[in-house]
Scaffold this motif. Structure first.
Motif, PDB file in Angstrom:
ATOM      1  N   UNK A   1      52.027  20.552  40.362  1.00  0.00           N
ATOM      2  CA  UNK A   1      51.837  20.971  41.749  1.00  0.00           C
ATOM      3  C   UNK A   1      51.958  19.825  42.726  1.00  0.00           C
ATOM      4  N   UNK A   2      51.404  18.689  42.371  1.00  0.00           N
ATOM      5  CA  UNK A   2      51.490  17.512  43.228  1.00  0.00           C
ATOM      6  C   UNK A   2      52.940  17.128  43.465  1.00  0.00           C
ATOM      7  N   UNK A   3      53.731  17.173  42.436  1.00  0.00           N
ATOM      8  CA  UNK A   3      55.126  16.748  42.519  1.00  0.00           C
ATOM      9  C   UNK A   3      56.008  17.735  43.282  1.00  0.00           C
ATOM     10  N   UNK A   4      55.500  18.884  43.628  1.00  0.00           N
ATOM     11  CA  UNK A   4      56.270  19.860  44.391  1.00  0.00           C
ATOM     12  C   UNK A   4      56.431  19.450  45.854  1.00  0.00           C
ATOM     13  N   UNK A   5      55.634  18.503  46.324  1.00  0.00           N
ATOM     14  CA  UNK A   5      55.720  17.993  47.697  1.00  0.00           C
ATOM     15  C   UNK A   5      55.602  19.093  48.748  1.00  0.00           C
ATOM     16  N   UNK A   6      54.765  20.070  48.458  1.00  0.00           N
ATOM     17  CA  UNK A   6      54.591  21.200  49.353  1.00  0.00           C
ATOM     18  C   UNK A   6      53.187  21.755  49.119  1.00  0.00           C
ATOM     19  N   UNK A   7      52.352  21.782  50.167  1.00  0.00           N
ATOM     20  CA  UNK A   7      50.970  22.207  49.989  1.00  0.00           C
ATOM     21  C   UNK A   7      50.846  23.617  49.444  1.00  0.00           C
ATOM     22  N   UNK A   8      51.708  24.525  49.906  1.00  0.00           N
ATOM     23  CA  UNK A   8      51.637  25.906  49.426  1.00  0.00           C
ATOM     24  C   UNK A   8      51.894  25.965  47.918  1.00  0.00           C
ATOM     25  N   UNK A   9      52.905  25.250  47.464  1.00  0.00           N
ATOM     26  CA  UNK A   9      53.207  25.191  46.030  1.00  0.00           C
ATOM     27  C   UNK A   9      52.083  24.483  45.264  1.00  0.00           C
ATOM     28  N   UNK A  10      51.553  23.425  45.851  1.00  0.00           N
ATOM     29  CA  UNK A  10      50.477  22.676  45.202  1.00  0.00           C
ATOM     30  C   UNK A  10      49.268  23.579  44.999  1.00  0.00           C
ATOM     31  N   UNK A  11      48.929  24.349  46.011  1.00  0.00           N
ATOM     32  CA  UNK A  11      47.792  25.277  45.894  1.00  0.00           C
ATOM     33  C   UNK A  11      48.035  26.256  44.749  1.00  0.00           C
ATOM     34  N   UNK A  12      49.244  26.768  44.642  1.00  0.00           N
ATOM     35  CA  UNK A  12      49.575  27.716  43.571  1.00  0.00           C
ATOM     36  C   UNK A  12      49.312  27.085  42.197  1.00  0.00           C
ATOM     37  N   UNK A  13      49.747  25.845  42.021  1.00  0.00           N
ATOM     38  CA  UNK A  13      49.554  25.184  40.736  1.00  0.00           C
ATOM     39  C   UNK A  13      48.093  24.782  40.511  1.00  0.00           C
ATOM     40  N   UNK A  14      47.382  24.478  41.579  1.00  0.00           N
ATOM     41  CA  UNK A  14      45.948  24.212  41.437  1.00  0.00           C
ATOM     42  C   UNK A  14      45.216  25.477  40.992  1.00  0.00           C
ATOM     43  N   UNK A  15      45.657  26.617  41.466  1.00  0.00           N
ATOM     44  CA  UNK A  15      45.062  27.884  41.018  1.00  0.00           C
ATOM     45  C   UNK A  15      45.332  28.120  39.536  1.00  0.00           C
ATOM     46  N   UNK A  16      46.524  27.760  39.076  1.00  0.00           N
ATOM     47  CA  UNK A  16      46.817  27.846  37.642  1.00  0.00           C
ATOM     48  C   UNK A  16      45.882  26.916  36.860  1.00  0.00           C
ATOM     49  N   UNK A  17      45.709  25.696  37.376  1.00  0.00           N
ATOM     50  CA  UNK A  17      44.830  24.730  36.713  1.00  0.00           C
ATOM     51  C   UNK A  17      43.399  25.247  36.655  1.00  0.00           C
ATOM     52  N   UNK A  18      42.956  25.852  37.750  1.00  0.00           N
ATOM     53  CA  UNK A  18      41.600  26.414  37.804  1.00  0.00           C
ATOM     54  C   UNK A  18      41.449  27.545  36.790  1.00  0.00           C
TER      55      UNK A  18
ATOM     56  N   UNK B   1      36.440  22.534  37.925  1.00  0.00           N
ATOM     57  CA  UNK B   1      36.671  23.751  38.707  1.00  0.00           C
ATOM     58  C   UNK B   1      36.199  23.565  40.149  1.00  0.00           C
ATOM     59  N   UNK B   2      35.050  22.945  40.326  1.00  0.00           N
ATOM     60  CA  UNK B   2      34.548  22.694  41.685  1.00  0.00           C
ATOM     61  C   UNK B   2      35.479  21.766  42.453  1.00  0.00           C
ATOM     62  N   UNK B   3      35.948  20.718  41.788  1.00  0.00           N
ATOM     63  CA  UNK B   3      36.883  19.788  42.443  1.00  0.00           C
ATOM     64  C   UNK B   3      38.166  20.502  42.854  1.00  0.00           C
ATOM     65  N   UNK B   4      38.690  21.321  41.957  1.00  0.00           N
ATOM     66  CA  UNK B   4      39.914  22.054  42.260  1.00  0.00           C
ATOM     67  C   UNK B   4      39.686  22.997  43.439  1.00  0.00           C
ATOM     68  N   UNK B   5      38.576  23.697  43.438  1.00  0.00           N
ATOM     69  CA  UNK B   5      38.271  24.638  44.529  1.00  0.00           C
ATOM     70  C   UNK B   5      38.189  23.923  45.874  1.00  0.00           C
ATOM     71  N   UNK B   6      37.524  22.779  45.890  1.00  0.00           N
ATOM     72  CA  UNK B   6      37.424  22.005  47.136  1.00  0.00           C
ATOM     73  C   UNK B   6      38.789  21.490  47.571  1.00  0.00           C
ATOM     74  N   UNK B   7      39.595  21.076  46.623  1.00  0.00           N
ATOM     75  CA  UNK B   7      40.927  20.564  46.927  1.00  0.00           C
ATOM     76  C   UNK B   7      41.804  21.684  47.501  1.00  0.00           C
ATOM     77  N   UNK B   8      41.703  22.867  46.933  1.00  0.00           N
ATOM     78  CA  UNK B   8      42.450  24.016  47.436  1.00  0.00           C
ATOM     79  C   UNK B   8      42.045  24.310  48.876  1.00  0.00           C
ATOM     80  N   UNK B   9      40.743  24.327  49.128  1.00  0.00           N
ATOM     81  CA  UNK B   9      40.258  24.580  50.498  1.00  0.00           C
ATOM     82  C   UNK B   9      40.797  23.541  51.477  1.00  0.00           C
ATOM     83  N   UNK B  10      40.797  22.292  51.058  1.00  0.00           N
ATOM     84  CA  UNK B  10      41.319  21.212  51.889  1.00  0.00           C
ATOM     85  C   UNK B  10      42.807  21.423  52.171  1.00  0.00           C
ATOM     86  N   UNK B  11      43.581  21.667  51.144  1.00  0.00           N
ATOM     87  CA  UNK B  11      45.025  21.814  51.304  1.00  0.00           C
ATOM     88  C   UNK B  11      45.396  23.011  52.184  1.00  0.00           C
TER      89      UNK B  11
END
Length: 121
Positions: free
Chosen positions: A54-71, A106-116
């Protein structure tokens, strides 16, 4: 400053968590239950890899999608830890420590998603 996914604390914690899971599943009892061993290992690896991808996608919307997969993968590991504990494959202390680590990720990912979601590309 975050320049690469390796700089992300959540990715670093996920990487350490993979080692925890692999160490937990390195016992003889897990060798006899290859299905559970394979599933929990794959799910743990999926956490860190989805953060990286997700990070390497260089796009917050895509990054959020992959963070949701990680979560989701972190939730899967949590569920599989319960199975391992219920089957007496891991001790209570090992279970509680791994469960706490997964919840932290999971908490870190959730906070990161909210930030992004508040940022634009």
């Amino acid at each position: 400053m975050i320049r690469k996914f390796e700089d992300l604390k959540v990715w670093q914690d996920a990487r350490m968590f993979v080692n925890v899971v692999y160490n937990l599943t390195n016992s003889d009892v897990f060798r006899k239950d290859y299905g559970l061993k394979d599933q929990i290992q794959r799910a743990s690896v999926s956490i860190m890899n989805n953060i990286a991808e997700g990070f390497e996608r260089d796009n917050n919307k895509e990054f959020v999608k992959f963070l949701l997969y990680a979560k989701g993968s972190a939730g899967e590991v949590r569920s599989l830890l319960y199975i391992a504990y219920d089957l007496h494959y891991i001790a209570k202390e090992e279970f509680e420590t791994a469960l706490e680590q997964s919840l932290n990720i999971i908490k870190q990912i959730s906070k990161f998603i909210s930030y992004l979601k508040t940022k634009t590309n």
